[in-house]
Scaffold this motif. Structure first.
Motif, PDB file in Angstrom:
ATOM      1  N   TYR A 112       0.861  -1.180   0.000  1.00 11.38           N
ATOM      2  CA  TYR A 112       0.000   0.000   0.000  1.00 11.38           C
ATOM      3  C   TYR A 112       0.899   1.232   0.000  1.00 11.38           C
ATOM      4  CZ  TYR A 112       1.103   0.689   4.985  1.00 11.38           C
ATOM      5  OH  TYR A 112       1.750   0.920   6.172  1.00 11.38           O
ATOM      6  N   ASN A 113       0.350   2.374  -0.337  1.00  9.90           N
ATOM      7  CA  ASN A 113       1.120   3.606  -0.349  1.00  9.90           C
ATOM      8  C   ASN A 113       0.897   4.335   0.968  1.00  9.90           C
ATOM      9  OD1 ASN A 113       1.883   6.454  -0.817  1.00  9.90           O
ATOM     10  ND2 ASN A 113       2.163   5.796  -2.939  1.00  9.90           N
ATOM     11  N   ALA A 114       1.930   4.399   1.794  1.00 11.13           N
ATOM     12  CA  ALA A 114       1.794   4.944   3.139  1.00 11.13           C
ATOM     13  C   ALA A 114       1.524   6.444   3.136  1.00 11.13           C
ATOM     14  CB  ALA A 114       3.050   4.638   3.955  1.00 11.13           C
ATOM     15  N   TRP A 115       1.794   7.117   2.044  1.00 16.76           N
ATOM     16  CA  TRP A 115       1.458   8.540   1.915  1.00 16.76           C
ATOM     17  C   TRP A 115       0.022   8.716   1.430  1.00 16.76           C
ATOM     18  CZ3 TRP A 115       2.170  13.567   2.776  1.00 16.76           C
ATOM     19  CH2 TRP A 115       1.616  14.491   1.893  1.00 16.76           C
ATOM     20  N   GLU A 116      -0.305   8.064   0.353  1.00 16.34           N
ATOM     21  CA  GLU A 116      -1.628   8.246  -0.250  1.00 16.34           C
ATOM     22  C   GLU A 116      -2.750   7.819   0.676  1.00 16.34           C
ATOM     23  OE1 GLU A 116      -2.526   9.831  -2.678  1.00 16.34           O
ATOM     24  OE2 GLU A 116      -1.263   9.656  -4.445  1.00 16.34           O
ATOM     25  N   THR A 117      -2.503   6.883   1.537  1.00 17.44           N
ATOM     26  CA  THR A 117      -3.553   6.342   2.412  1.00 17.44           C
ATOM     27  C   THR A 117      -3.605   7.013   3.782  1.00 17.44           C
ATOM     28  OG1 THR A 117      -2.031   4.590   3.148  1.00 17.44           O
ATOM     29  CG2 THR A 117      -3.470   4.080   1.288  1.00 17.44           C
ATOM     30  N   ASP A 118      -2.828   8.074   3.969  1.00 16.20           N
ATOM     31  CA  ASP A 118      -2.762   8.732   5.278  1.00 16.20           C
ATOM     32  C   ASP A 118      -3.359  10.138   5.178  1.00 16.20           C
ATOM     33  OD1 ASP A 118      -2.140   9.780   7.770  1.00 16.20           O
ATOM     34  OD2 ASP A 118      -0.175   8.804   7.857  1.00 16.20           O
ATOM     35  N   THR A 119      -4.652  10.227   5.410  1.00 11.87           N
ATOM     36  CA  THR A 119      -5.361  11.502   5.286  1.00 11.87           C
ATOM     37  C   THR A 119      -4.797  12.555   6.232  1.00 11.87           C
ATOM     38  OG1 THR A 119      -7.377  10.351   4.634  1.00 11.87           O
ATOM     39  CG2 THR A 119      -7.620  12.604   5.440  1.00 11.87           C
ATOM     40  N   ALA A 120      -4.573  12.187   7.478  1.00 10.46           N
ATOM     41  CA  ALA A 120      -4.090  13.150   8.472  1.00 10.46           C
ATOM     42  C   ALA A 120      -2.704  13.681   8.107  1.00 10.46           C
ATOM     43  CB  ALA A 120      -4.061  12.504   9.856  1.00 10.46           C
ATOM     44  N   LEU A 121      -1.844  12.825   7.574  1.00 18.52           N
ATOM     45  CA  LEU A 121      -0.507  13.255   7.185  1.00 18.52           C
ATOM     46  C   LEU A 121      -0.572  14.235   6.022  1.00 18.52           C
ATOM     47  CD1 LEU A 121       2.584  13.092   7.345  1.00 18.52           C
ATOM     48  CD2 LEU A 121       2.472  11.069   5.858  1.00 18.52           C
ATOM     49  N   LYS A 122      -1.347  13.914   5.012  1.00 17.52           N
ATOM     50  CA  LYS A 122      -1.454  14.811   3.866  1.00 17.52           C
ATOM     51  C   LYS A 122      -1.983  16.179   4.291  1.00 17.52           C
ATOM     52  CE  LYS A 122      -3.755  11.839   1.243  1.00 17.52           C
ATOM     53  NZ  LYS A 122      -4.441  11.273   0.041  1.00 17.52           N
ATOM     54  N   GLU A 123      -2.964  16.189   5.170  1.00 20.70           N
ATOM     55  CA  GLU A 123      -3.515  17.458   5.646  1.00 20.70           C
ATOM     56  C   GLU A 123      -2.486  18.234   6.466  1.00 20.70           C
ATOM     57  OE1 GLU A 123      -7.129  16.716   7.736  1.00 20.70           O
ATOM     58  OE2 GLU A 123      -8.246  16.109   5.950  1.00 20.70           O
ATOM     59  N   ALA A 124      -1.744  17.553   7.326  1.00 19.97           N
ATOM     60  CA  ALA A 124      -0.757  18.229   8.171  1.00 19.97           C
ATOM     61  C   ALA A 124       0.360  18.833   7.329  1.00 19.97           C
ATOM     62  CB  ALA A 124      -0.189  17.250   9.194  1.00 19.97           C
ATOM     63  N   VAL A 125       0.835  18.095   6.338  1.00 17.66           N
ATOM     64  CA  VAL A 125       1.896  18.596   5.471  1.00 17.66           C
ATOM     65  C   VAL A 125       1.425  19.842   4.721  1.00 17.66           C
ATOM     66  CG1 VAL A 125       3.219  18.065   3.383  1.00 17.66           C
ATOM     67  CG2 VAL A 125       3.129  16.416   5.259  1.00 17.66           C
ATOM     68  N   ALA A 126       0.206  19.810   4.213  1.00 12.53           N
ATOM     69  CA  ALA A 126      -0.336  20.978   3.515  1.00 12.53           C
ATOM     70  C   ALA A 126      -0.537  22.146   4.485  1.00 12.53           C
ATOM     71  CB  ALA A 126      -1.655  20.608   2.839  1.00 12.53           C
ATOM     72  N   GLU A 132      -3.664  11.155  15.461  1.00  9.86           N
ATOM     73  CA  GLU A 132      -3.795  12.428  14.748  1.00  9.86           C
ATOM     74  C   GLU A 132      -3.239  13.585  15.560  1.00  9.86           C
ATOM     75  OE1 GLU A 132      -6.909  13.814  12.479  1.00  9.86           O
ATOM     76  OE2 GLU A 132      -7.659  11.882  11.794  1.00  9.86           O
ATOM     77  N   ALA A 133      -3.503  13.584  16.866  1.00  6.04           N
ATOM     78  CA  ALA A 133      -3.029  14.674  17.717  1.00  6.04           C
ATOM     79  C   ALA A 133      -1.506  14.672  17.801  1.00  6.04           C
ATOM     80  CB  ALA A 133      -3.642  14.544  19.106  1.00  6.04           C
ATOM     81  N   ALA A 134      -0.915  13.486  17.897  1.00  8.93           N
ATOM     82  CA  ALA A 134       0.548  13.383  17.944  1.00  8.93           C
ATOM     83  C   ALA A 134       1.168  13.915  16.663  1.00  8.93           C
ATOM     84  CB  ALA A 134       0.961  11.931  18.180  1.00  8.93           C
ATOM     85  N   LEU A 135       0.613  13.523  15.539  1.00  7.28           N
ATOM     86  CA  LEU A 135       1.124  13.982  14.251  1.00  7.28           C
ATOM     87  C   LEU A 135       0.975  15.490  14.101  1.00  7.28           C
ATOM     88  CD1 LEU A 135       2.191  13.412  11.378  1.00  7.28           C
ATOM     89  CD2 LEU A 135      -0.189  13.061  10.688  1.00  7.28           C
ATOM     90  N   ALA A 136      -0.175  16.020  14.510  1.00  8.37           N
ATOM     91  CA  ALA A 136      -0.433  17.455  14.363  1.00  8.37           C
ATOM     92  C   ALA A 136       0.606  18.277  15.125  1.00  8.37           C
ATOM     93  CB  ALA A 136      -1.845  17.778  14.860  1.00  8.37           C
ATOM     94  N   LEU A 137       0.891  17.895  16.370  1.00  4.45           N
ATOM     95  CA  LEU A 137       1.874  18.635  17.158  1.00  4.45           C
ATOM     96  C   LEU A 137       3.277  18.479  16.586  1.00  4.45           C
ATOM     97  CD1 LEU A 137       2.689  20.368  19.524  1.00  4.45           C
ATOM     98  CD2 LEU A 137       2.640  18.335  20.996  1.00  4.45           C
ATOM     99  N   THR A 138       3.609  17.290  16.154  1.00  2.00           N
ATOM    100  CA  THR A 138       4.932  17.050  15.575  1.00  2.00           C
ATOM    101  C   THR A 138       5.173  17.933  14.362  1.00  2.00           C
ATOM    102  OG1 THR A 138       4.984  14.763  16.372  1.00  2.00           O
ATOM    103  CG2 THR A 138       6.387  15.300  14.488  1.00  2.00           C
ATOM    104  N   MET A 139       4.213  18.001  13.467  1.00  2.00           N
ATOM    105  CA  MET A 139       4.375  18.796  12.255  1.00  2.00           C
ATOM    106  C   MET A 139       4.369  20.295  12.556  1.00  2.00           C
ATOM    107  SD  MET A 139       5.053  16.883   9.794  1.00  2.00           S
ATOM    108  CE  MET A 139       4.969  15.172   9.279  1.00  2.00           C
ATOM    109  N   ARG A 140       3.620  20.698  13.561  1.00  2.00           N
ATOM    110  CA  ARG A 140       3.637  22.114  13.934  1.00  2.00           C
ATOM    111  C   ARG A 140       5.018  22.510  14.464  1.00  2.00           C
ATOM    112  NH1 ARG A 140       4.592  26.438  14.199  1.00  2.00           N
ATOM    113  NH2 ARG A 140       3.561  28.202  15.236  1.00  2.00           N
ATOM    114  N   ILE A 141       5.634  21.651  15.250  1.00  2.00           N
ATOM    115  CA  ILE A 141       6.966  21.952  15.760  1.00  2.00           C
ATOM    116  C   ILE A 141       7.986  21.945  14.630  1.00  2.00           C
ATOM    117  CG2 ILE A 141       8.808  21.146  17.296  1.00  2.00           C
ATOM    118  CD1 ILE A 141       6.596  20.230  19.218  1.00  2.00           C
TER     119      ILE A 141
END
Length: 552
Positions: A22-36, A351-360
């Motif tokens: 599977y594509n770990a990027w394409e299938t990760d909605t929260a990651l794509k949103e955080a990066v954008a 999702e919360a862990a990812l959100a804070l990580t990308m913000r930092i």
């Protein structure tokens, strides 16, 4: 009935197929949103390519690299000292992919672009999911760059090799290699995190180099081409670059005593070494080694957050994938109300862990240009590292339970995730060290507190529980006499508030409200799976289930 058929006791039914391809990027909605959201959407094509690899062939590489641990070879067949670590080819495959796609250097290769560290954080997040162990040399090579820039001559020599896309596992002088990696050696038996207790000595030589004598208790990734090492000089603790080979091409006097027999992190080699008159070059100013190397530590702490967030993501992907195929009591596990509560709760935490990580990561991007972001990065990195790394083991264990007995056997990735989970909370400063670092920043750098509350104020008025806690936070800092004793609780609340602040500013109001109600308003038990009935369970599972939908 034939004798053969009598021994066909059963067909395998109601057992999931392993998650693969599977594509770990394409299938990760929260990651794509955080990066954008954090400004790195420009990297999505690169991330899509790497996502196909990390959800594909690198999964098998991760299994093979763990099943075949590294081996120390101190001597060649004729008794010459070589101090080499032998790795399975699968480990080299992981390292090759990591350098090619930029786990070690993508931010530095794209410094002119906005949010380059956010993009690189996403690369690291993807690469850490099939196997976390090789992230150690990737992380240290990434984090070494700012420290090296304190010495322009060393930076000129080493940076082209560290920024290379080519992984070169050969044991050769750096001048002969296509690309290089760099580790670090700080801790000693008698000191641990108290670096000023280090006894390794560095003596200046007539040619300006240093001779280093001492012992390092943890010397990560010994096959790196060089390490940044802390040693006592005449002026105090100083930072030195200690290459694997001396300038004359002979092996440096860094003798590997043993490889550590660790709980997890099996694919990666961690060692104990002796410096027996090793050649070293000063990095930065003599006597200012701790501030120099702390720049490196700050980035590796961010990577601890990335790694823990990535392991949480992989665990929840495995749990949803399994429960979507496994039936019990008349229907699929994923459709059982109690299981849906667990899965949604795990997804919310992830999702919360990812959100804070990308913000930092975005704050790190702006350290040189924005005083607010620089102050926020200084304090929020320690806050996030403390909390996110603490949450990984308990989340992974809960996800493991979703698989039942299958999650306890080595044929699945879950035991490896569970063994790996405690590492990031220990490495680069344990929880207590992070708390003390936060308190130290608040006391010595008042701008960090201003930046923290300015950041939290942006979500004020969006949730009643959030607003009430925001008012309480100010009071929590007032009793300075007991603040250190209470610091774990205070910093836990700060971490939750930072996560809530980010979520409240997204378009997913229902997810943010559920997070505030459960984590800040305390309408939640002490275990996962205790969300209230009005939580957006379907939405959370749907967002987390991309990998399963791509495979089934």
């Amino acid at each position: 009935m034939s004798i053969v058929n009598q021994f066909k006791t059963h067909e395998v039914q109601n057992q999931p197929f392993a998650l693969a391809n599977y594509n770990a990027w394409e299938t990760d909605t929260a990651l794509k949103e955080a990066v954008a959201r954090e400004g790195a959407a420009w990297a999505k094509k690169h991330l899509k390519k790497f996502g196909a690899l990390t959800g594909g062939e690198l999964i098998n590489s991760g299994f093979l690299a763990n099943e075949n641990k590294p081996k120390l070879r101190n001597f060649d067949s004729y008794g010459r000292r070589i101090d080499e670590v032998e790795f399975h080819p699968a480990y080299h495959d992981l390292m090759h992919a990591g350098m090619k796609y930029g786990m070690s250097n993508f931010a530095w290769r794209n410094e002119e672009r906005d949010s380059a560290h956010v993009a690189r954080a996403a690369v690291m997040y993807l690469g850490s999911q099939p196997e976390a162990g090789f992230g150690c040399p990737m992380s240290m090579s990434y984090a070494a760059i700012p420290a090296l820039r304190h010495s322009p001559a060393l930076a000129k020599k080493w940076l082209p090799k560290l920024l290379s896309e080519h992984y070169d596992p050969r044991s050769l002088p750096m001048e002969e290699k296509l690309g290089c990696t760099m580790g670090m050696g700080m801790t000693e038996k008698q000191g641990g995190s108290d670096l000023r207790r280090n006894t390794t000595r560095a003596t200046r030589q007539k040619n300006g180099s240093y001779e280093i004598i001492g012992h390092k208790w943890f010397f990560s990734a010994p096959m790196c081409d060089a390490h940044l090492v802390l040693a006592q000089s005449d002026s105090g603790p100083s930072c030195f670059l200690v290459p694997r080979f001396r300038p004359d091409g002979t092996l440096n006097s860094v003798q590997v005593q043993r490889l550590k027999d660790k709980l997890g992190d099996w694919a990666n080699a961690s060692s104990e070494v002796e410096f027996q008159g090793a050649f070293g070059e000063l990095v930065g100013i003599e006597g200012r080694g701790i501030p120099t190397i702390i720049e490196m530590v700050a980035l590796t702490r961010l990577d601890c957050m990335i790694g823990s967030s990535a392991q949480m993501r992989q665990a929840i992907v495995q749990a949803i994938h399994h429960t979507s195929q496994r039936e019990a009591f008349g229907k699929l596990l994923v459709n059982q109300p109690i299981m849906r509560n667990v899965l949604a709760d795990l997804a919310l935490e992830s999702e919360a862990a990812l959100a804070l990580t990308m913000r930092i990561a975005r704050a790190v991007d702006r350290i040189e240009t924005d005083p607010h972001e620089a102050a926020l990065a200084r304090i929020a990195t320690a806050i996030g590292k403390y909390w996110i790394c603490k949450r990984a083991p308990v989340l992974i264990n809960e996800a493991q339970e979703c698989l039942g007995g299958n999650g306890y056997v080595e044929e699945t990735i879950m035991p490896r995730l569970y063994r790996q989970a405690p590492l990031n909370s220990i490495w680069e400063g344990s929880g207590n060290v992070q708390c003390l670092d936060v308190l130290r920043a608040l006391k010595k750098e008042p701008e960090t507190q201003r930046a923290l509350f300015k950041e939290l104020q942006q979500a004020a008025g969006k949730n009643a529980d959030y607003d009430a806690e925001l008012n309480l936070l100010i009071e929590r800092f007032e009793d300075t006499q007991t603040l250190e004793f209470r610091s774990r609780y205070v910093i836990e609340r700060l971490a939750l508030m930072l996560q809530a602040s980010i979520l409240l500013q997204t378009e997913h109001t229902e997810i943010a409200q559920a997070f505030c109600r459960s984590r800040i308003g305390n309408e939640h038990g002490l275990a996962f799976g205790t969300l209230t009935p009005d939580a957006p369970v379907d939405l959370l599972i749907e967002r987390a289930a991309g990998a399963t939908k791509a495979v089934l």
